[in-house]
Design an enzyme around this catalytic site. Structure first.
Site, short mmCIF file in Angstrom:
data_model
loop_
_atom_site.label_atom_id
_atom_site.label_comp_id
_atom_site.label_asym_id
_atom_site.label_seq_id
_atom_site.Cartn_x
_atom_site.Cartn_y
_atom_site.Cartn_z
N PHE A 13 0.59 -3.06 -1.08
CA PHE A 13 1.82 -2.65 -1.64
C PHE A 13 3.07 -2.65 -0.86
CE2 PHE A 13 -2.01 -0.63 -3.53
CZ PHE A 13 -2.04 -1.02 -4.77
N ASP A 14 3.95 -2.94 -1.28
CA ASP A 14 5.40 -2.82 -0.70
C ASP A 14 5.38 -1.19 -1.18
OD1 ASP A 14 8.03 -2.84 0.18
OD2 ASP A 14 8.56 -2.79 -1.87
#
Length: 634
Positions: free
Chosen positions: A310-311
């Site tokens: 994930f960002d």
């Protein structure tokens, strides 16, 4: 001629479908055999033409594809005058191909969109000290450039004169603009939100960080080739086997009808339409639940994902900094908050916006003698009082006393990942606010749902500082957390995971995420993100609803399982039919065709079950089923 016919496949599919409806109308309403047969014959010929051309092209390169399988089925159906079978099979085959191709076309323009976002011009300092606008390609390393408010930084460089706040979301993904002063580094493609700066060009053109982003996307997309579908691989062996069996049967029996019957029964219509029906139903369910799945290949790959990266900003967090914690040290809180709001409304810094939002309606006062302290904050006179608003360094500069309670609060706020805004009036600390980006509501439950669906590792990569990233990871129970990550660092990390044999999905929303979205086995974009991120991705969560991610994974798992079921049904029926034809006396063409029609109906109904899919553990529902992480629910 062949190219023109293939180019008109969509129109042929539409006309074919209309003719099938006319034929059914003629049979059931008009009771006309002529209308029935004519409509289905024309539909069969039209639908079979592009399929036969593709079969011919595959045979030229010595590949017996699914198109060959369908062509044989049409010829066999014509030979026994079963025109409705050939018409329906060709129509469904073409229609499934159309739906799949349509969803994949959106990924074509990702590189073009990136290129359009790149800076095109720059203000270059000439020998006489003036600045003139030139093409960014004409800028050399070492050149002096001027960047004004609202403009994109044209190169990677170093600030020589001036200061301002730069939005680096296109590079780091972080929504809070970064203060740049003399000596600070800047990136091409970032936006100067306020201020004016002069910079020295250190990297230009393709060597800039933004240029590398474009290059990474190109390389990642080129490295992605579509896996050969199971049915195509299967047909390479299956179709020749049927042909051999039919020929051997004719050779020994000299029974032409038997040979044709074997060819017809050996070409499973259910196999042709089983996978497209599952795909269409799965994609349709996703669209209804805010999930855009771009094609059948995505469904297969996504269903096998074991690691999701994930960002942080805009993905796990909301993306807008807000006041998360606050402490007051003065009885005249309302008056002091009015002073604070009066000063902050003259600033366009994101932290100032967060403070004003938190204070809300208040009484504003006139502000005089404003002094901006670099890297510290603002000092001003409000109603005759000296008010200082900024960080701890500014408080020390103003010799503001910090008692034990205030020091404990500051340490706690910082530990919780906050940016601090302190307010002192006449040398006494009055207000402390902690501002940070907020974690999306319900994200922790969604991540737990992903684990229940078989995801082993949940990783966050961010351009933010390591301390803040660690706090987010600890709160959400993530496997790993890495901060200070530039786009190339994220891509390298994903490549490392893939080298270790992990099937990786990446979830992001910014331009800086596009290389990782393209490189990962599955790229997942938040719907409110940039167009580039959405186009580069394989899956889009519309409206940026993170809770749809577990639904998307569960949907792809059950859709992939549904495809396998349909394939087994189709192949199983054919094997039973051929075995019965060769080793029993009761099987004939009429019974075989009836079973064929039945198998087609079964795989269609099985695929349509996906339209009612809902995920176990959905926040909106509470359902259970033993030994399964996803269920079908109406």
């Amino acid at each position: 001629m062949q190219r023109e016919i293939l180019a008109r496949k969509n129109q042929i599919t539409l006309v074919s479908g209309i003719l099938i409806l006319i034929g059914l109308f003629g049979h059931f309403v008009l009771h006309s055999t002529v209308v029935f047969n004519t409509a289905f014959i024309i539909a069969s010929i039209l639908g079979a033409t592009p399929i036969a051309i593709q079969a011919y092209q595959s045979l030229k390169v010595k590949v017996i594809s699914i198109d060959v399988l369908v062509t044989i089925a049409v010829i066999g159906a014509f030979a026994i005058q079963n025109y409705e079978e050939s018409a329906i099979v060709t129509f469904l085959f073409l229609f499934g191909s159309y739906l799949e191709q349509r969803t994949l076309n959106k990924t074509r323009s990702a590189i073009r969109s990136l290129t359009e976002m790149a800076p095109e011009s720059a203000l270059l300092q000439t020998e006489n000290g003036e600045f003139v606008e030139v093409d960014v390609d004409d800028v050399d390393e070492g050149a002096i450039l001027l960047v004004k408010t609202g403009a994109r930084v044209p190169v990677d460089g170093t600030v020589l004169i001036g200061e301002g706040h730069i939005n680096e979301a296109s590079i780091t993904g972080e929504s809070v603009p970064v203060t740049k002063i003399e000596g600070s580094g800047v990136f091409a493609g970032t936006i100067l939100e306020n201020g004016t700066i002069q910079i020295r060009a250190d990297k230009v053109g393709e060597d800039t960080t933004f240029g590398k982003i474009i290059e990474l996307v190109e390389e990642a997309q080129d490295s992605k080739s579509e896996a050969e579908r199971f049915i195509d691989r299967f047909s390479k062996y299956y179709t020749p086997a049927v042909l051999v069996i039919a020929f051997v049967a004719w050779l020994f029996t000299r029974d032409v009808e038997l040979g044709i019957t074997i060819l017809v029964l050996g070409c499973p219509g259910a196999l042709v339409i089983g996978v497209p029906v599952s795909n269409v139903a799965g994609i349709g369910n996703g669209a209804r639940h805010g999930v855009l799945l771009k094609g059948s290949e995505v469904i297969g790959d996504f269903s096998r994902v074991d690691t999701i990266v994930f960002d942080k900003t805009g993905t796990l967090t909301v993306g807008n900094p807000e006041v998360a914690e606050k402490a007051y040290y003065n009885e005249d809180t309302e008056i002091i908050l009015g002073y604070l709001a009066s000063i902050e409304r003259e600033s366009d810094h994101p932290l100032a916006k967060a403070v004003l939002k938190e204070i809300g309606e208040t009484t504003f006062s006139s502000v005089e003698n404003t002094e901006v302290v670099k890297g510290g904050g603002i000092i001003a006179t409000v109603e005759g009082k000296r008010v200082a608003v900024g960080n701890v360094a500014l408080m020390e500069r103003e010799k503001v006393g910090l008692n034990e309670q205030a020091r404990q609060d500051i340490a706690r706020f910082e530990k919780n990942g906050n940016s601090l805004v302190l307010t002192a009036v006449d040398g006494e600390l009055a207000v402390l606010m902690g501002i940070r980006d907020q974690i999306r509501p319900g994200v922790k439950e969604d991540l737990q749902a992903l684990k229940r669906l078989g995801v082993k590792d949940l990783v966050v990569l961010s351009g933010d500082n390591q301390g803040t990233v660690d706090l987010v990871a600890a709160e959400l129970g993530l496997t790993e957390a890495h901060g200070h990550m530039l786009p190339e660092d994220k891509s390298a990390y994903i490549g490392k995971l893939q080298e270790q044999g992990q099937i990786v999905a990446f979830v992001g929303d910014g331009v800086n995420d596009s290389p990782s979205l393209a490189l990962a086995d599955i790229g997942i974009a938040m719907g409110s993100g940039t167009d580039v991120a959405i186009e580069t991705s394989d899956v889009v969560l519309m409206n940026s609803d993170f809770s749809r991610l577990p639904h998307a994974l569960g949907l792809t798992k059950i859709t992939a399982r549904n495809m396998k079921q349909n394939i087994l049904i189709a192949v199983g029926v054919v094997l039973v039919l051929l075995a019965s034809l060769l080793f029993s006396d009761w099987m004939n063409m009429a019974i075989g065709m009836l079973v064929h029609e039945g198998s087609i109906l079964v795989v269609i109904l099985n695929g349509m079950r996906l339209l009612n899919f809902s995920l176990k553990g959905d926040r909106k529902r509470t359902v259970t089923e033993p030994k399964s992480d996803f269920i079908l629910e109406k």
